[in-house]
Design an enzyme around this catalytic site. Structure first.
Site, short mmCIF file in Angstrom:
data_model
loop_
_atom_site.label_atom_id
_atom_site.label_comp_id
_atom_site.label_asym_id
_atom_site.label_seq_id
_atom_site.Cartn_x
_atom_site.Cartn_y
_atom_site.Cartn_z
CD GLU A 205 34.08 48.04 42.40
OE1 GLU A 205 34.72 48.26 43.44
OE2 GLU A 205 33.87 46.89 41.96
CE LYS A 206 35.99 50.04 31.75
NZ LYS A 206 35.27 50.83 30.75
CG PHE A 207 31.66 44.35 33.69
CD1 PHE A 207 31.37 43.48 34.72
CD2 PHE A 207 31.70 43.85 32.38
CE1 PHE A 207 31.13 42.13 34.48
CE2 PHE A 207 31.45 42.52 32.13
CZ PHE A 207 31.16 41.65 33.19
CG LEU A 208 37.74 44.45 35.72
CD1 LEU A 208 38.75 43.90 36.71
CD2 LEU A 208 38.37 45.55 34.87
NE ARG A 296 32.86 34.52 55.16
CZ ARG A 296 33.26 33.90 54.06
NH1 ARG A 296 34.15 32.92 54.15
NH2 ARG A 296 32.78 34.23 52.88
CB VAL A 299 34.71 27.31 51.64
CG1 VAL A 299 34.61 25.88 51.15
CG2 VAL A 299 33.37 27.78 52.21
#
Length: 454
Positions: A205-208, A296, A299
């Protein structure tokens, strides 16, 4: 199963989340069973269960990750439902399937949906089909062909990130800033994906560069109805592990969040999703980019409870038993601002594990203050499990009031006999950038390394 009278819920977890589930089950009028390892035989949370049963040694693989042992305990105790909490087997489709095959109810989505959303590539395809915004990059796993990898990288653009399709928790990930780094990153990610997740598939994916972590809480019933329950900002993270969460996400227009929430509800309806879930996004330059769905309870669910006034764990159990959602989207009201601090048993300077026996304990209180923890004086914190020992949650009319209440509560909180991250949390609540709101997911790592620049 839709009736509640006489039903028994087995809690397949430990610590604060086991205690949280037991409390919700008791309010619903359910009988409870809690499984535990030998190391947790004196766990304070077990006192709230109607019955406790040991399922194996301390090592998680021999106890809390031993699905067969948990199922045997369910049969022996006559349990009707199994709640996995978070972690351990909570997102294991094989375990969910095994529970259903025994004629029991798994508190969570069915195995097929879990499998689909647990595979990051399949999840991305599903989100694109549902109109949920996604990070730029191909919606397919990458084979070993070098030409295919190079073509996918050119399609995505640099910088990009290579990820394990079945991964999470920061493992099986490599940032690639130039074509010359690609082959090595792919090889390392494949090896880590196989080692940690048993699945060598990867994707990119493109890195932000400086995104925030924003997520949407959803709840869906077995009648096909779903609602979104506000947004959380979980950007203050250390090595991909969340430290402070809050709701709503500061500085993001309510209309943008509402549009995103509606899209997540539509995705739930398309998937046939049931139970609690969280859609996670990276937010940068006004755009949301889907990264994964947690199938799920999380936390950080208490911050959503504080702003909605709803008991999400009780809702989760009730819908698993066939009950309809108790609230429609139009009826839902988000009130004020909530912040949660995760307190872990680590040295606040070195961040190394620092377990011990609780020799002194003072819990904070006052308006809008909540503590979710299993700690009591004399309890020995084991070294075999996750470092989370408590969650401190506050609620205020607005963010400023919530910040003030959190500072006061942290100052009052005392845990003696083991290390804790309370000093670090006090420091963060005084940090100007965090107090302004809107820091990126890289901010805390930079701050701890002395390199923060925002």
């Amino acid at each position: 199963m839709t009736g509640r009278e006489g039903a028994t819920l087995l809690v397949a977890n430990r610590g604060e989340i086991a205690l949280r589930i037991l409390r919700a089950a008791r309010r619903l009028g359910l009988k409870t069973v809690c499984v535990h390892s030998q190391a947790d035989a004196q766990g304070p949370w077990l006192e709230l269960a109607d019955r406790a049963i040991c399922i194996g040694p301390a090592a998680p693989r021999d106890s809390y990750l031993n699905g067969a042992a948990i199922l045997r305990a369910a049969v022996v105790t006559g349990a009707d439902l199994i709640h996995p909490g978070y972690g351990f087997l909570s997102e294991s489709p094989d375990f969910a399937e095994a529970v259903a095959d025994r004629g029991l109810t798994f508190v969570g989505p069915d195995a097929a949906v879990m499998r689909r959303m647990g595979d990051k590539v399949e999840a991305k395809r599903a989100m694109i089909a549902a109109g949920v915004p996604c990070v730029a990059g191909p919606d397919r796993a990458l084979a070993g062909d070098a030409e295919e990898v190079l073509a996918a990288a050119a399609e995505t653009g640099y910088p990009l990130i290579v990820k394990a399709a079945g991964g999470g928790g920061g493992r099986g990930m490599r940032v690639v800033r130039a074509p010359g780094q690609l082959a090595e990153a792919v090889a390392i990610c494949r090896e880590e994906a196989e080692r940690f997740f048993g699945n060598p598939s990867i994707y990119m994916e493109k890195f932000l560069e400086r995104p925030r972590h924003v997520e949407i809480q959803v709840m869906a019933d077995t009648q096909g109805r779903a609602v979104w329950l506000g947004a959380r900002d979980c950007s203050l993270q250390r090595r991909h592990q969340k430290v402070i969460e809050e709701s709503p996400a500061p500085g993001i227009p309510a209309g943008a969040i509402a549009d995103l929430g509606a899209r997540c509800v539509h995705a739930c309806e398309m998937l046939g999703y049931t139970g609690a879930g969280t859609f996670e996004f990276l937010y940068e330059d006004g755009a949301f980019n889907f990264i994964e769905m947690n199938t799920r309870i999380q936390v950080e669910h208490p911050v959503s409870e504080m702003v909605t006034g709803l008991d999400l764990v009780a809702m989760q159990i009730a819908v698993a038993m066939g009950a309809p959602l108790p609230v429609t989207q139009d009826q839902l009201r988000l009130d004020g601002h909530a912040i949660e601090c995760r307190i872990t048993v680590e040295d606040p300077e070195t961040m190394m594990p620092a377990p011990g026996t609780i020799s002194g304990l003072h819990l904070p209180g006052g308006p809008g203050v909540r503590v979710d923890s299993h700690l009591i004086r004399g309890y020995r914190v084991p070294s075999s499990y996750d470092s989370l020992i408590a969650k401190l949650i506050v609620h205020g009319a607005d963010r400023d009031e919530a910040l003030a209440r959190m500072r006061s509560a942290l100052d009052e909180y005392r845990i003696d006999g083991c290390g804790s991250t309370l000093p670090l949390l006090r420091r963060l609540l005084a940090d100007p950038a965090f107090c302004r709101g809107g820091v990126s997911i890289h901010y805390l790592d930079g701050l701890l390394a002395g390199k923060a620049d925002q």
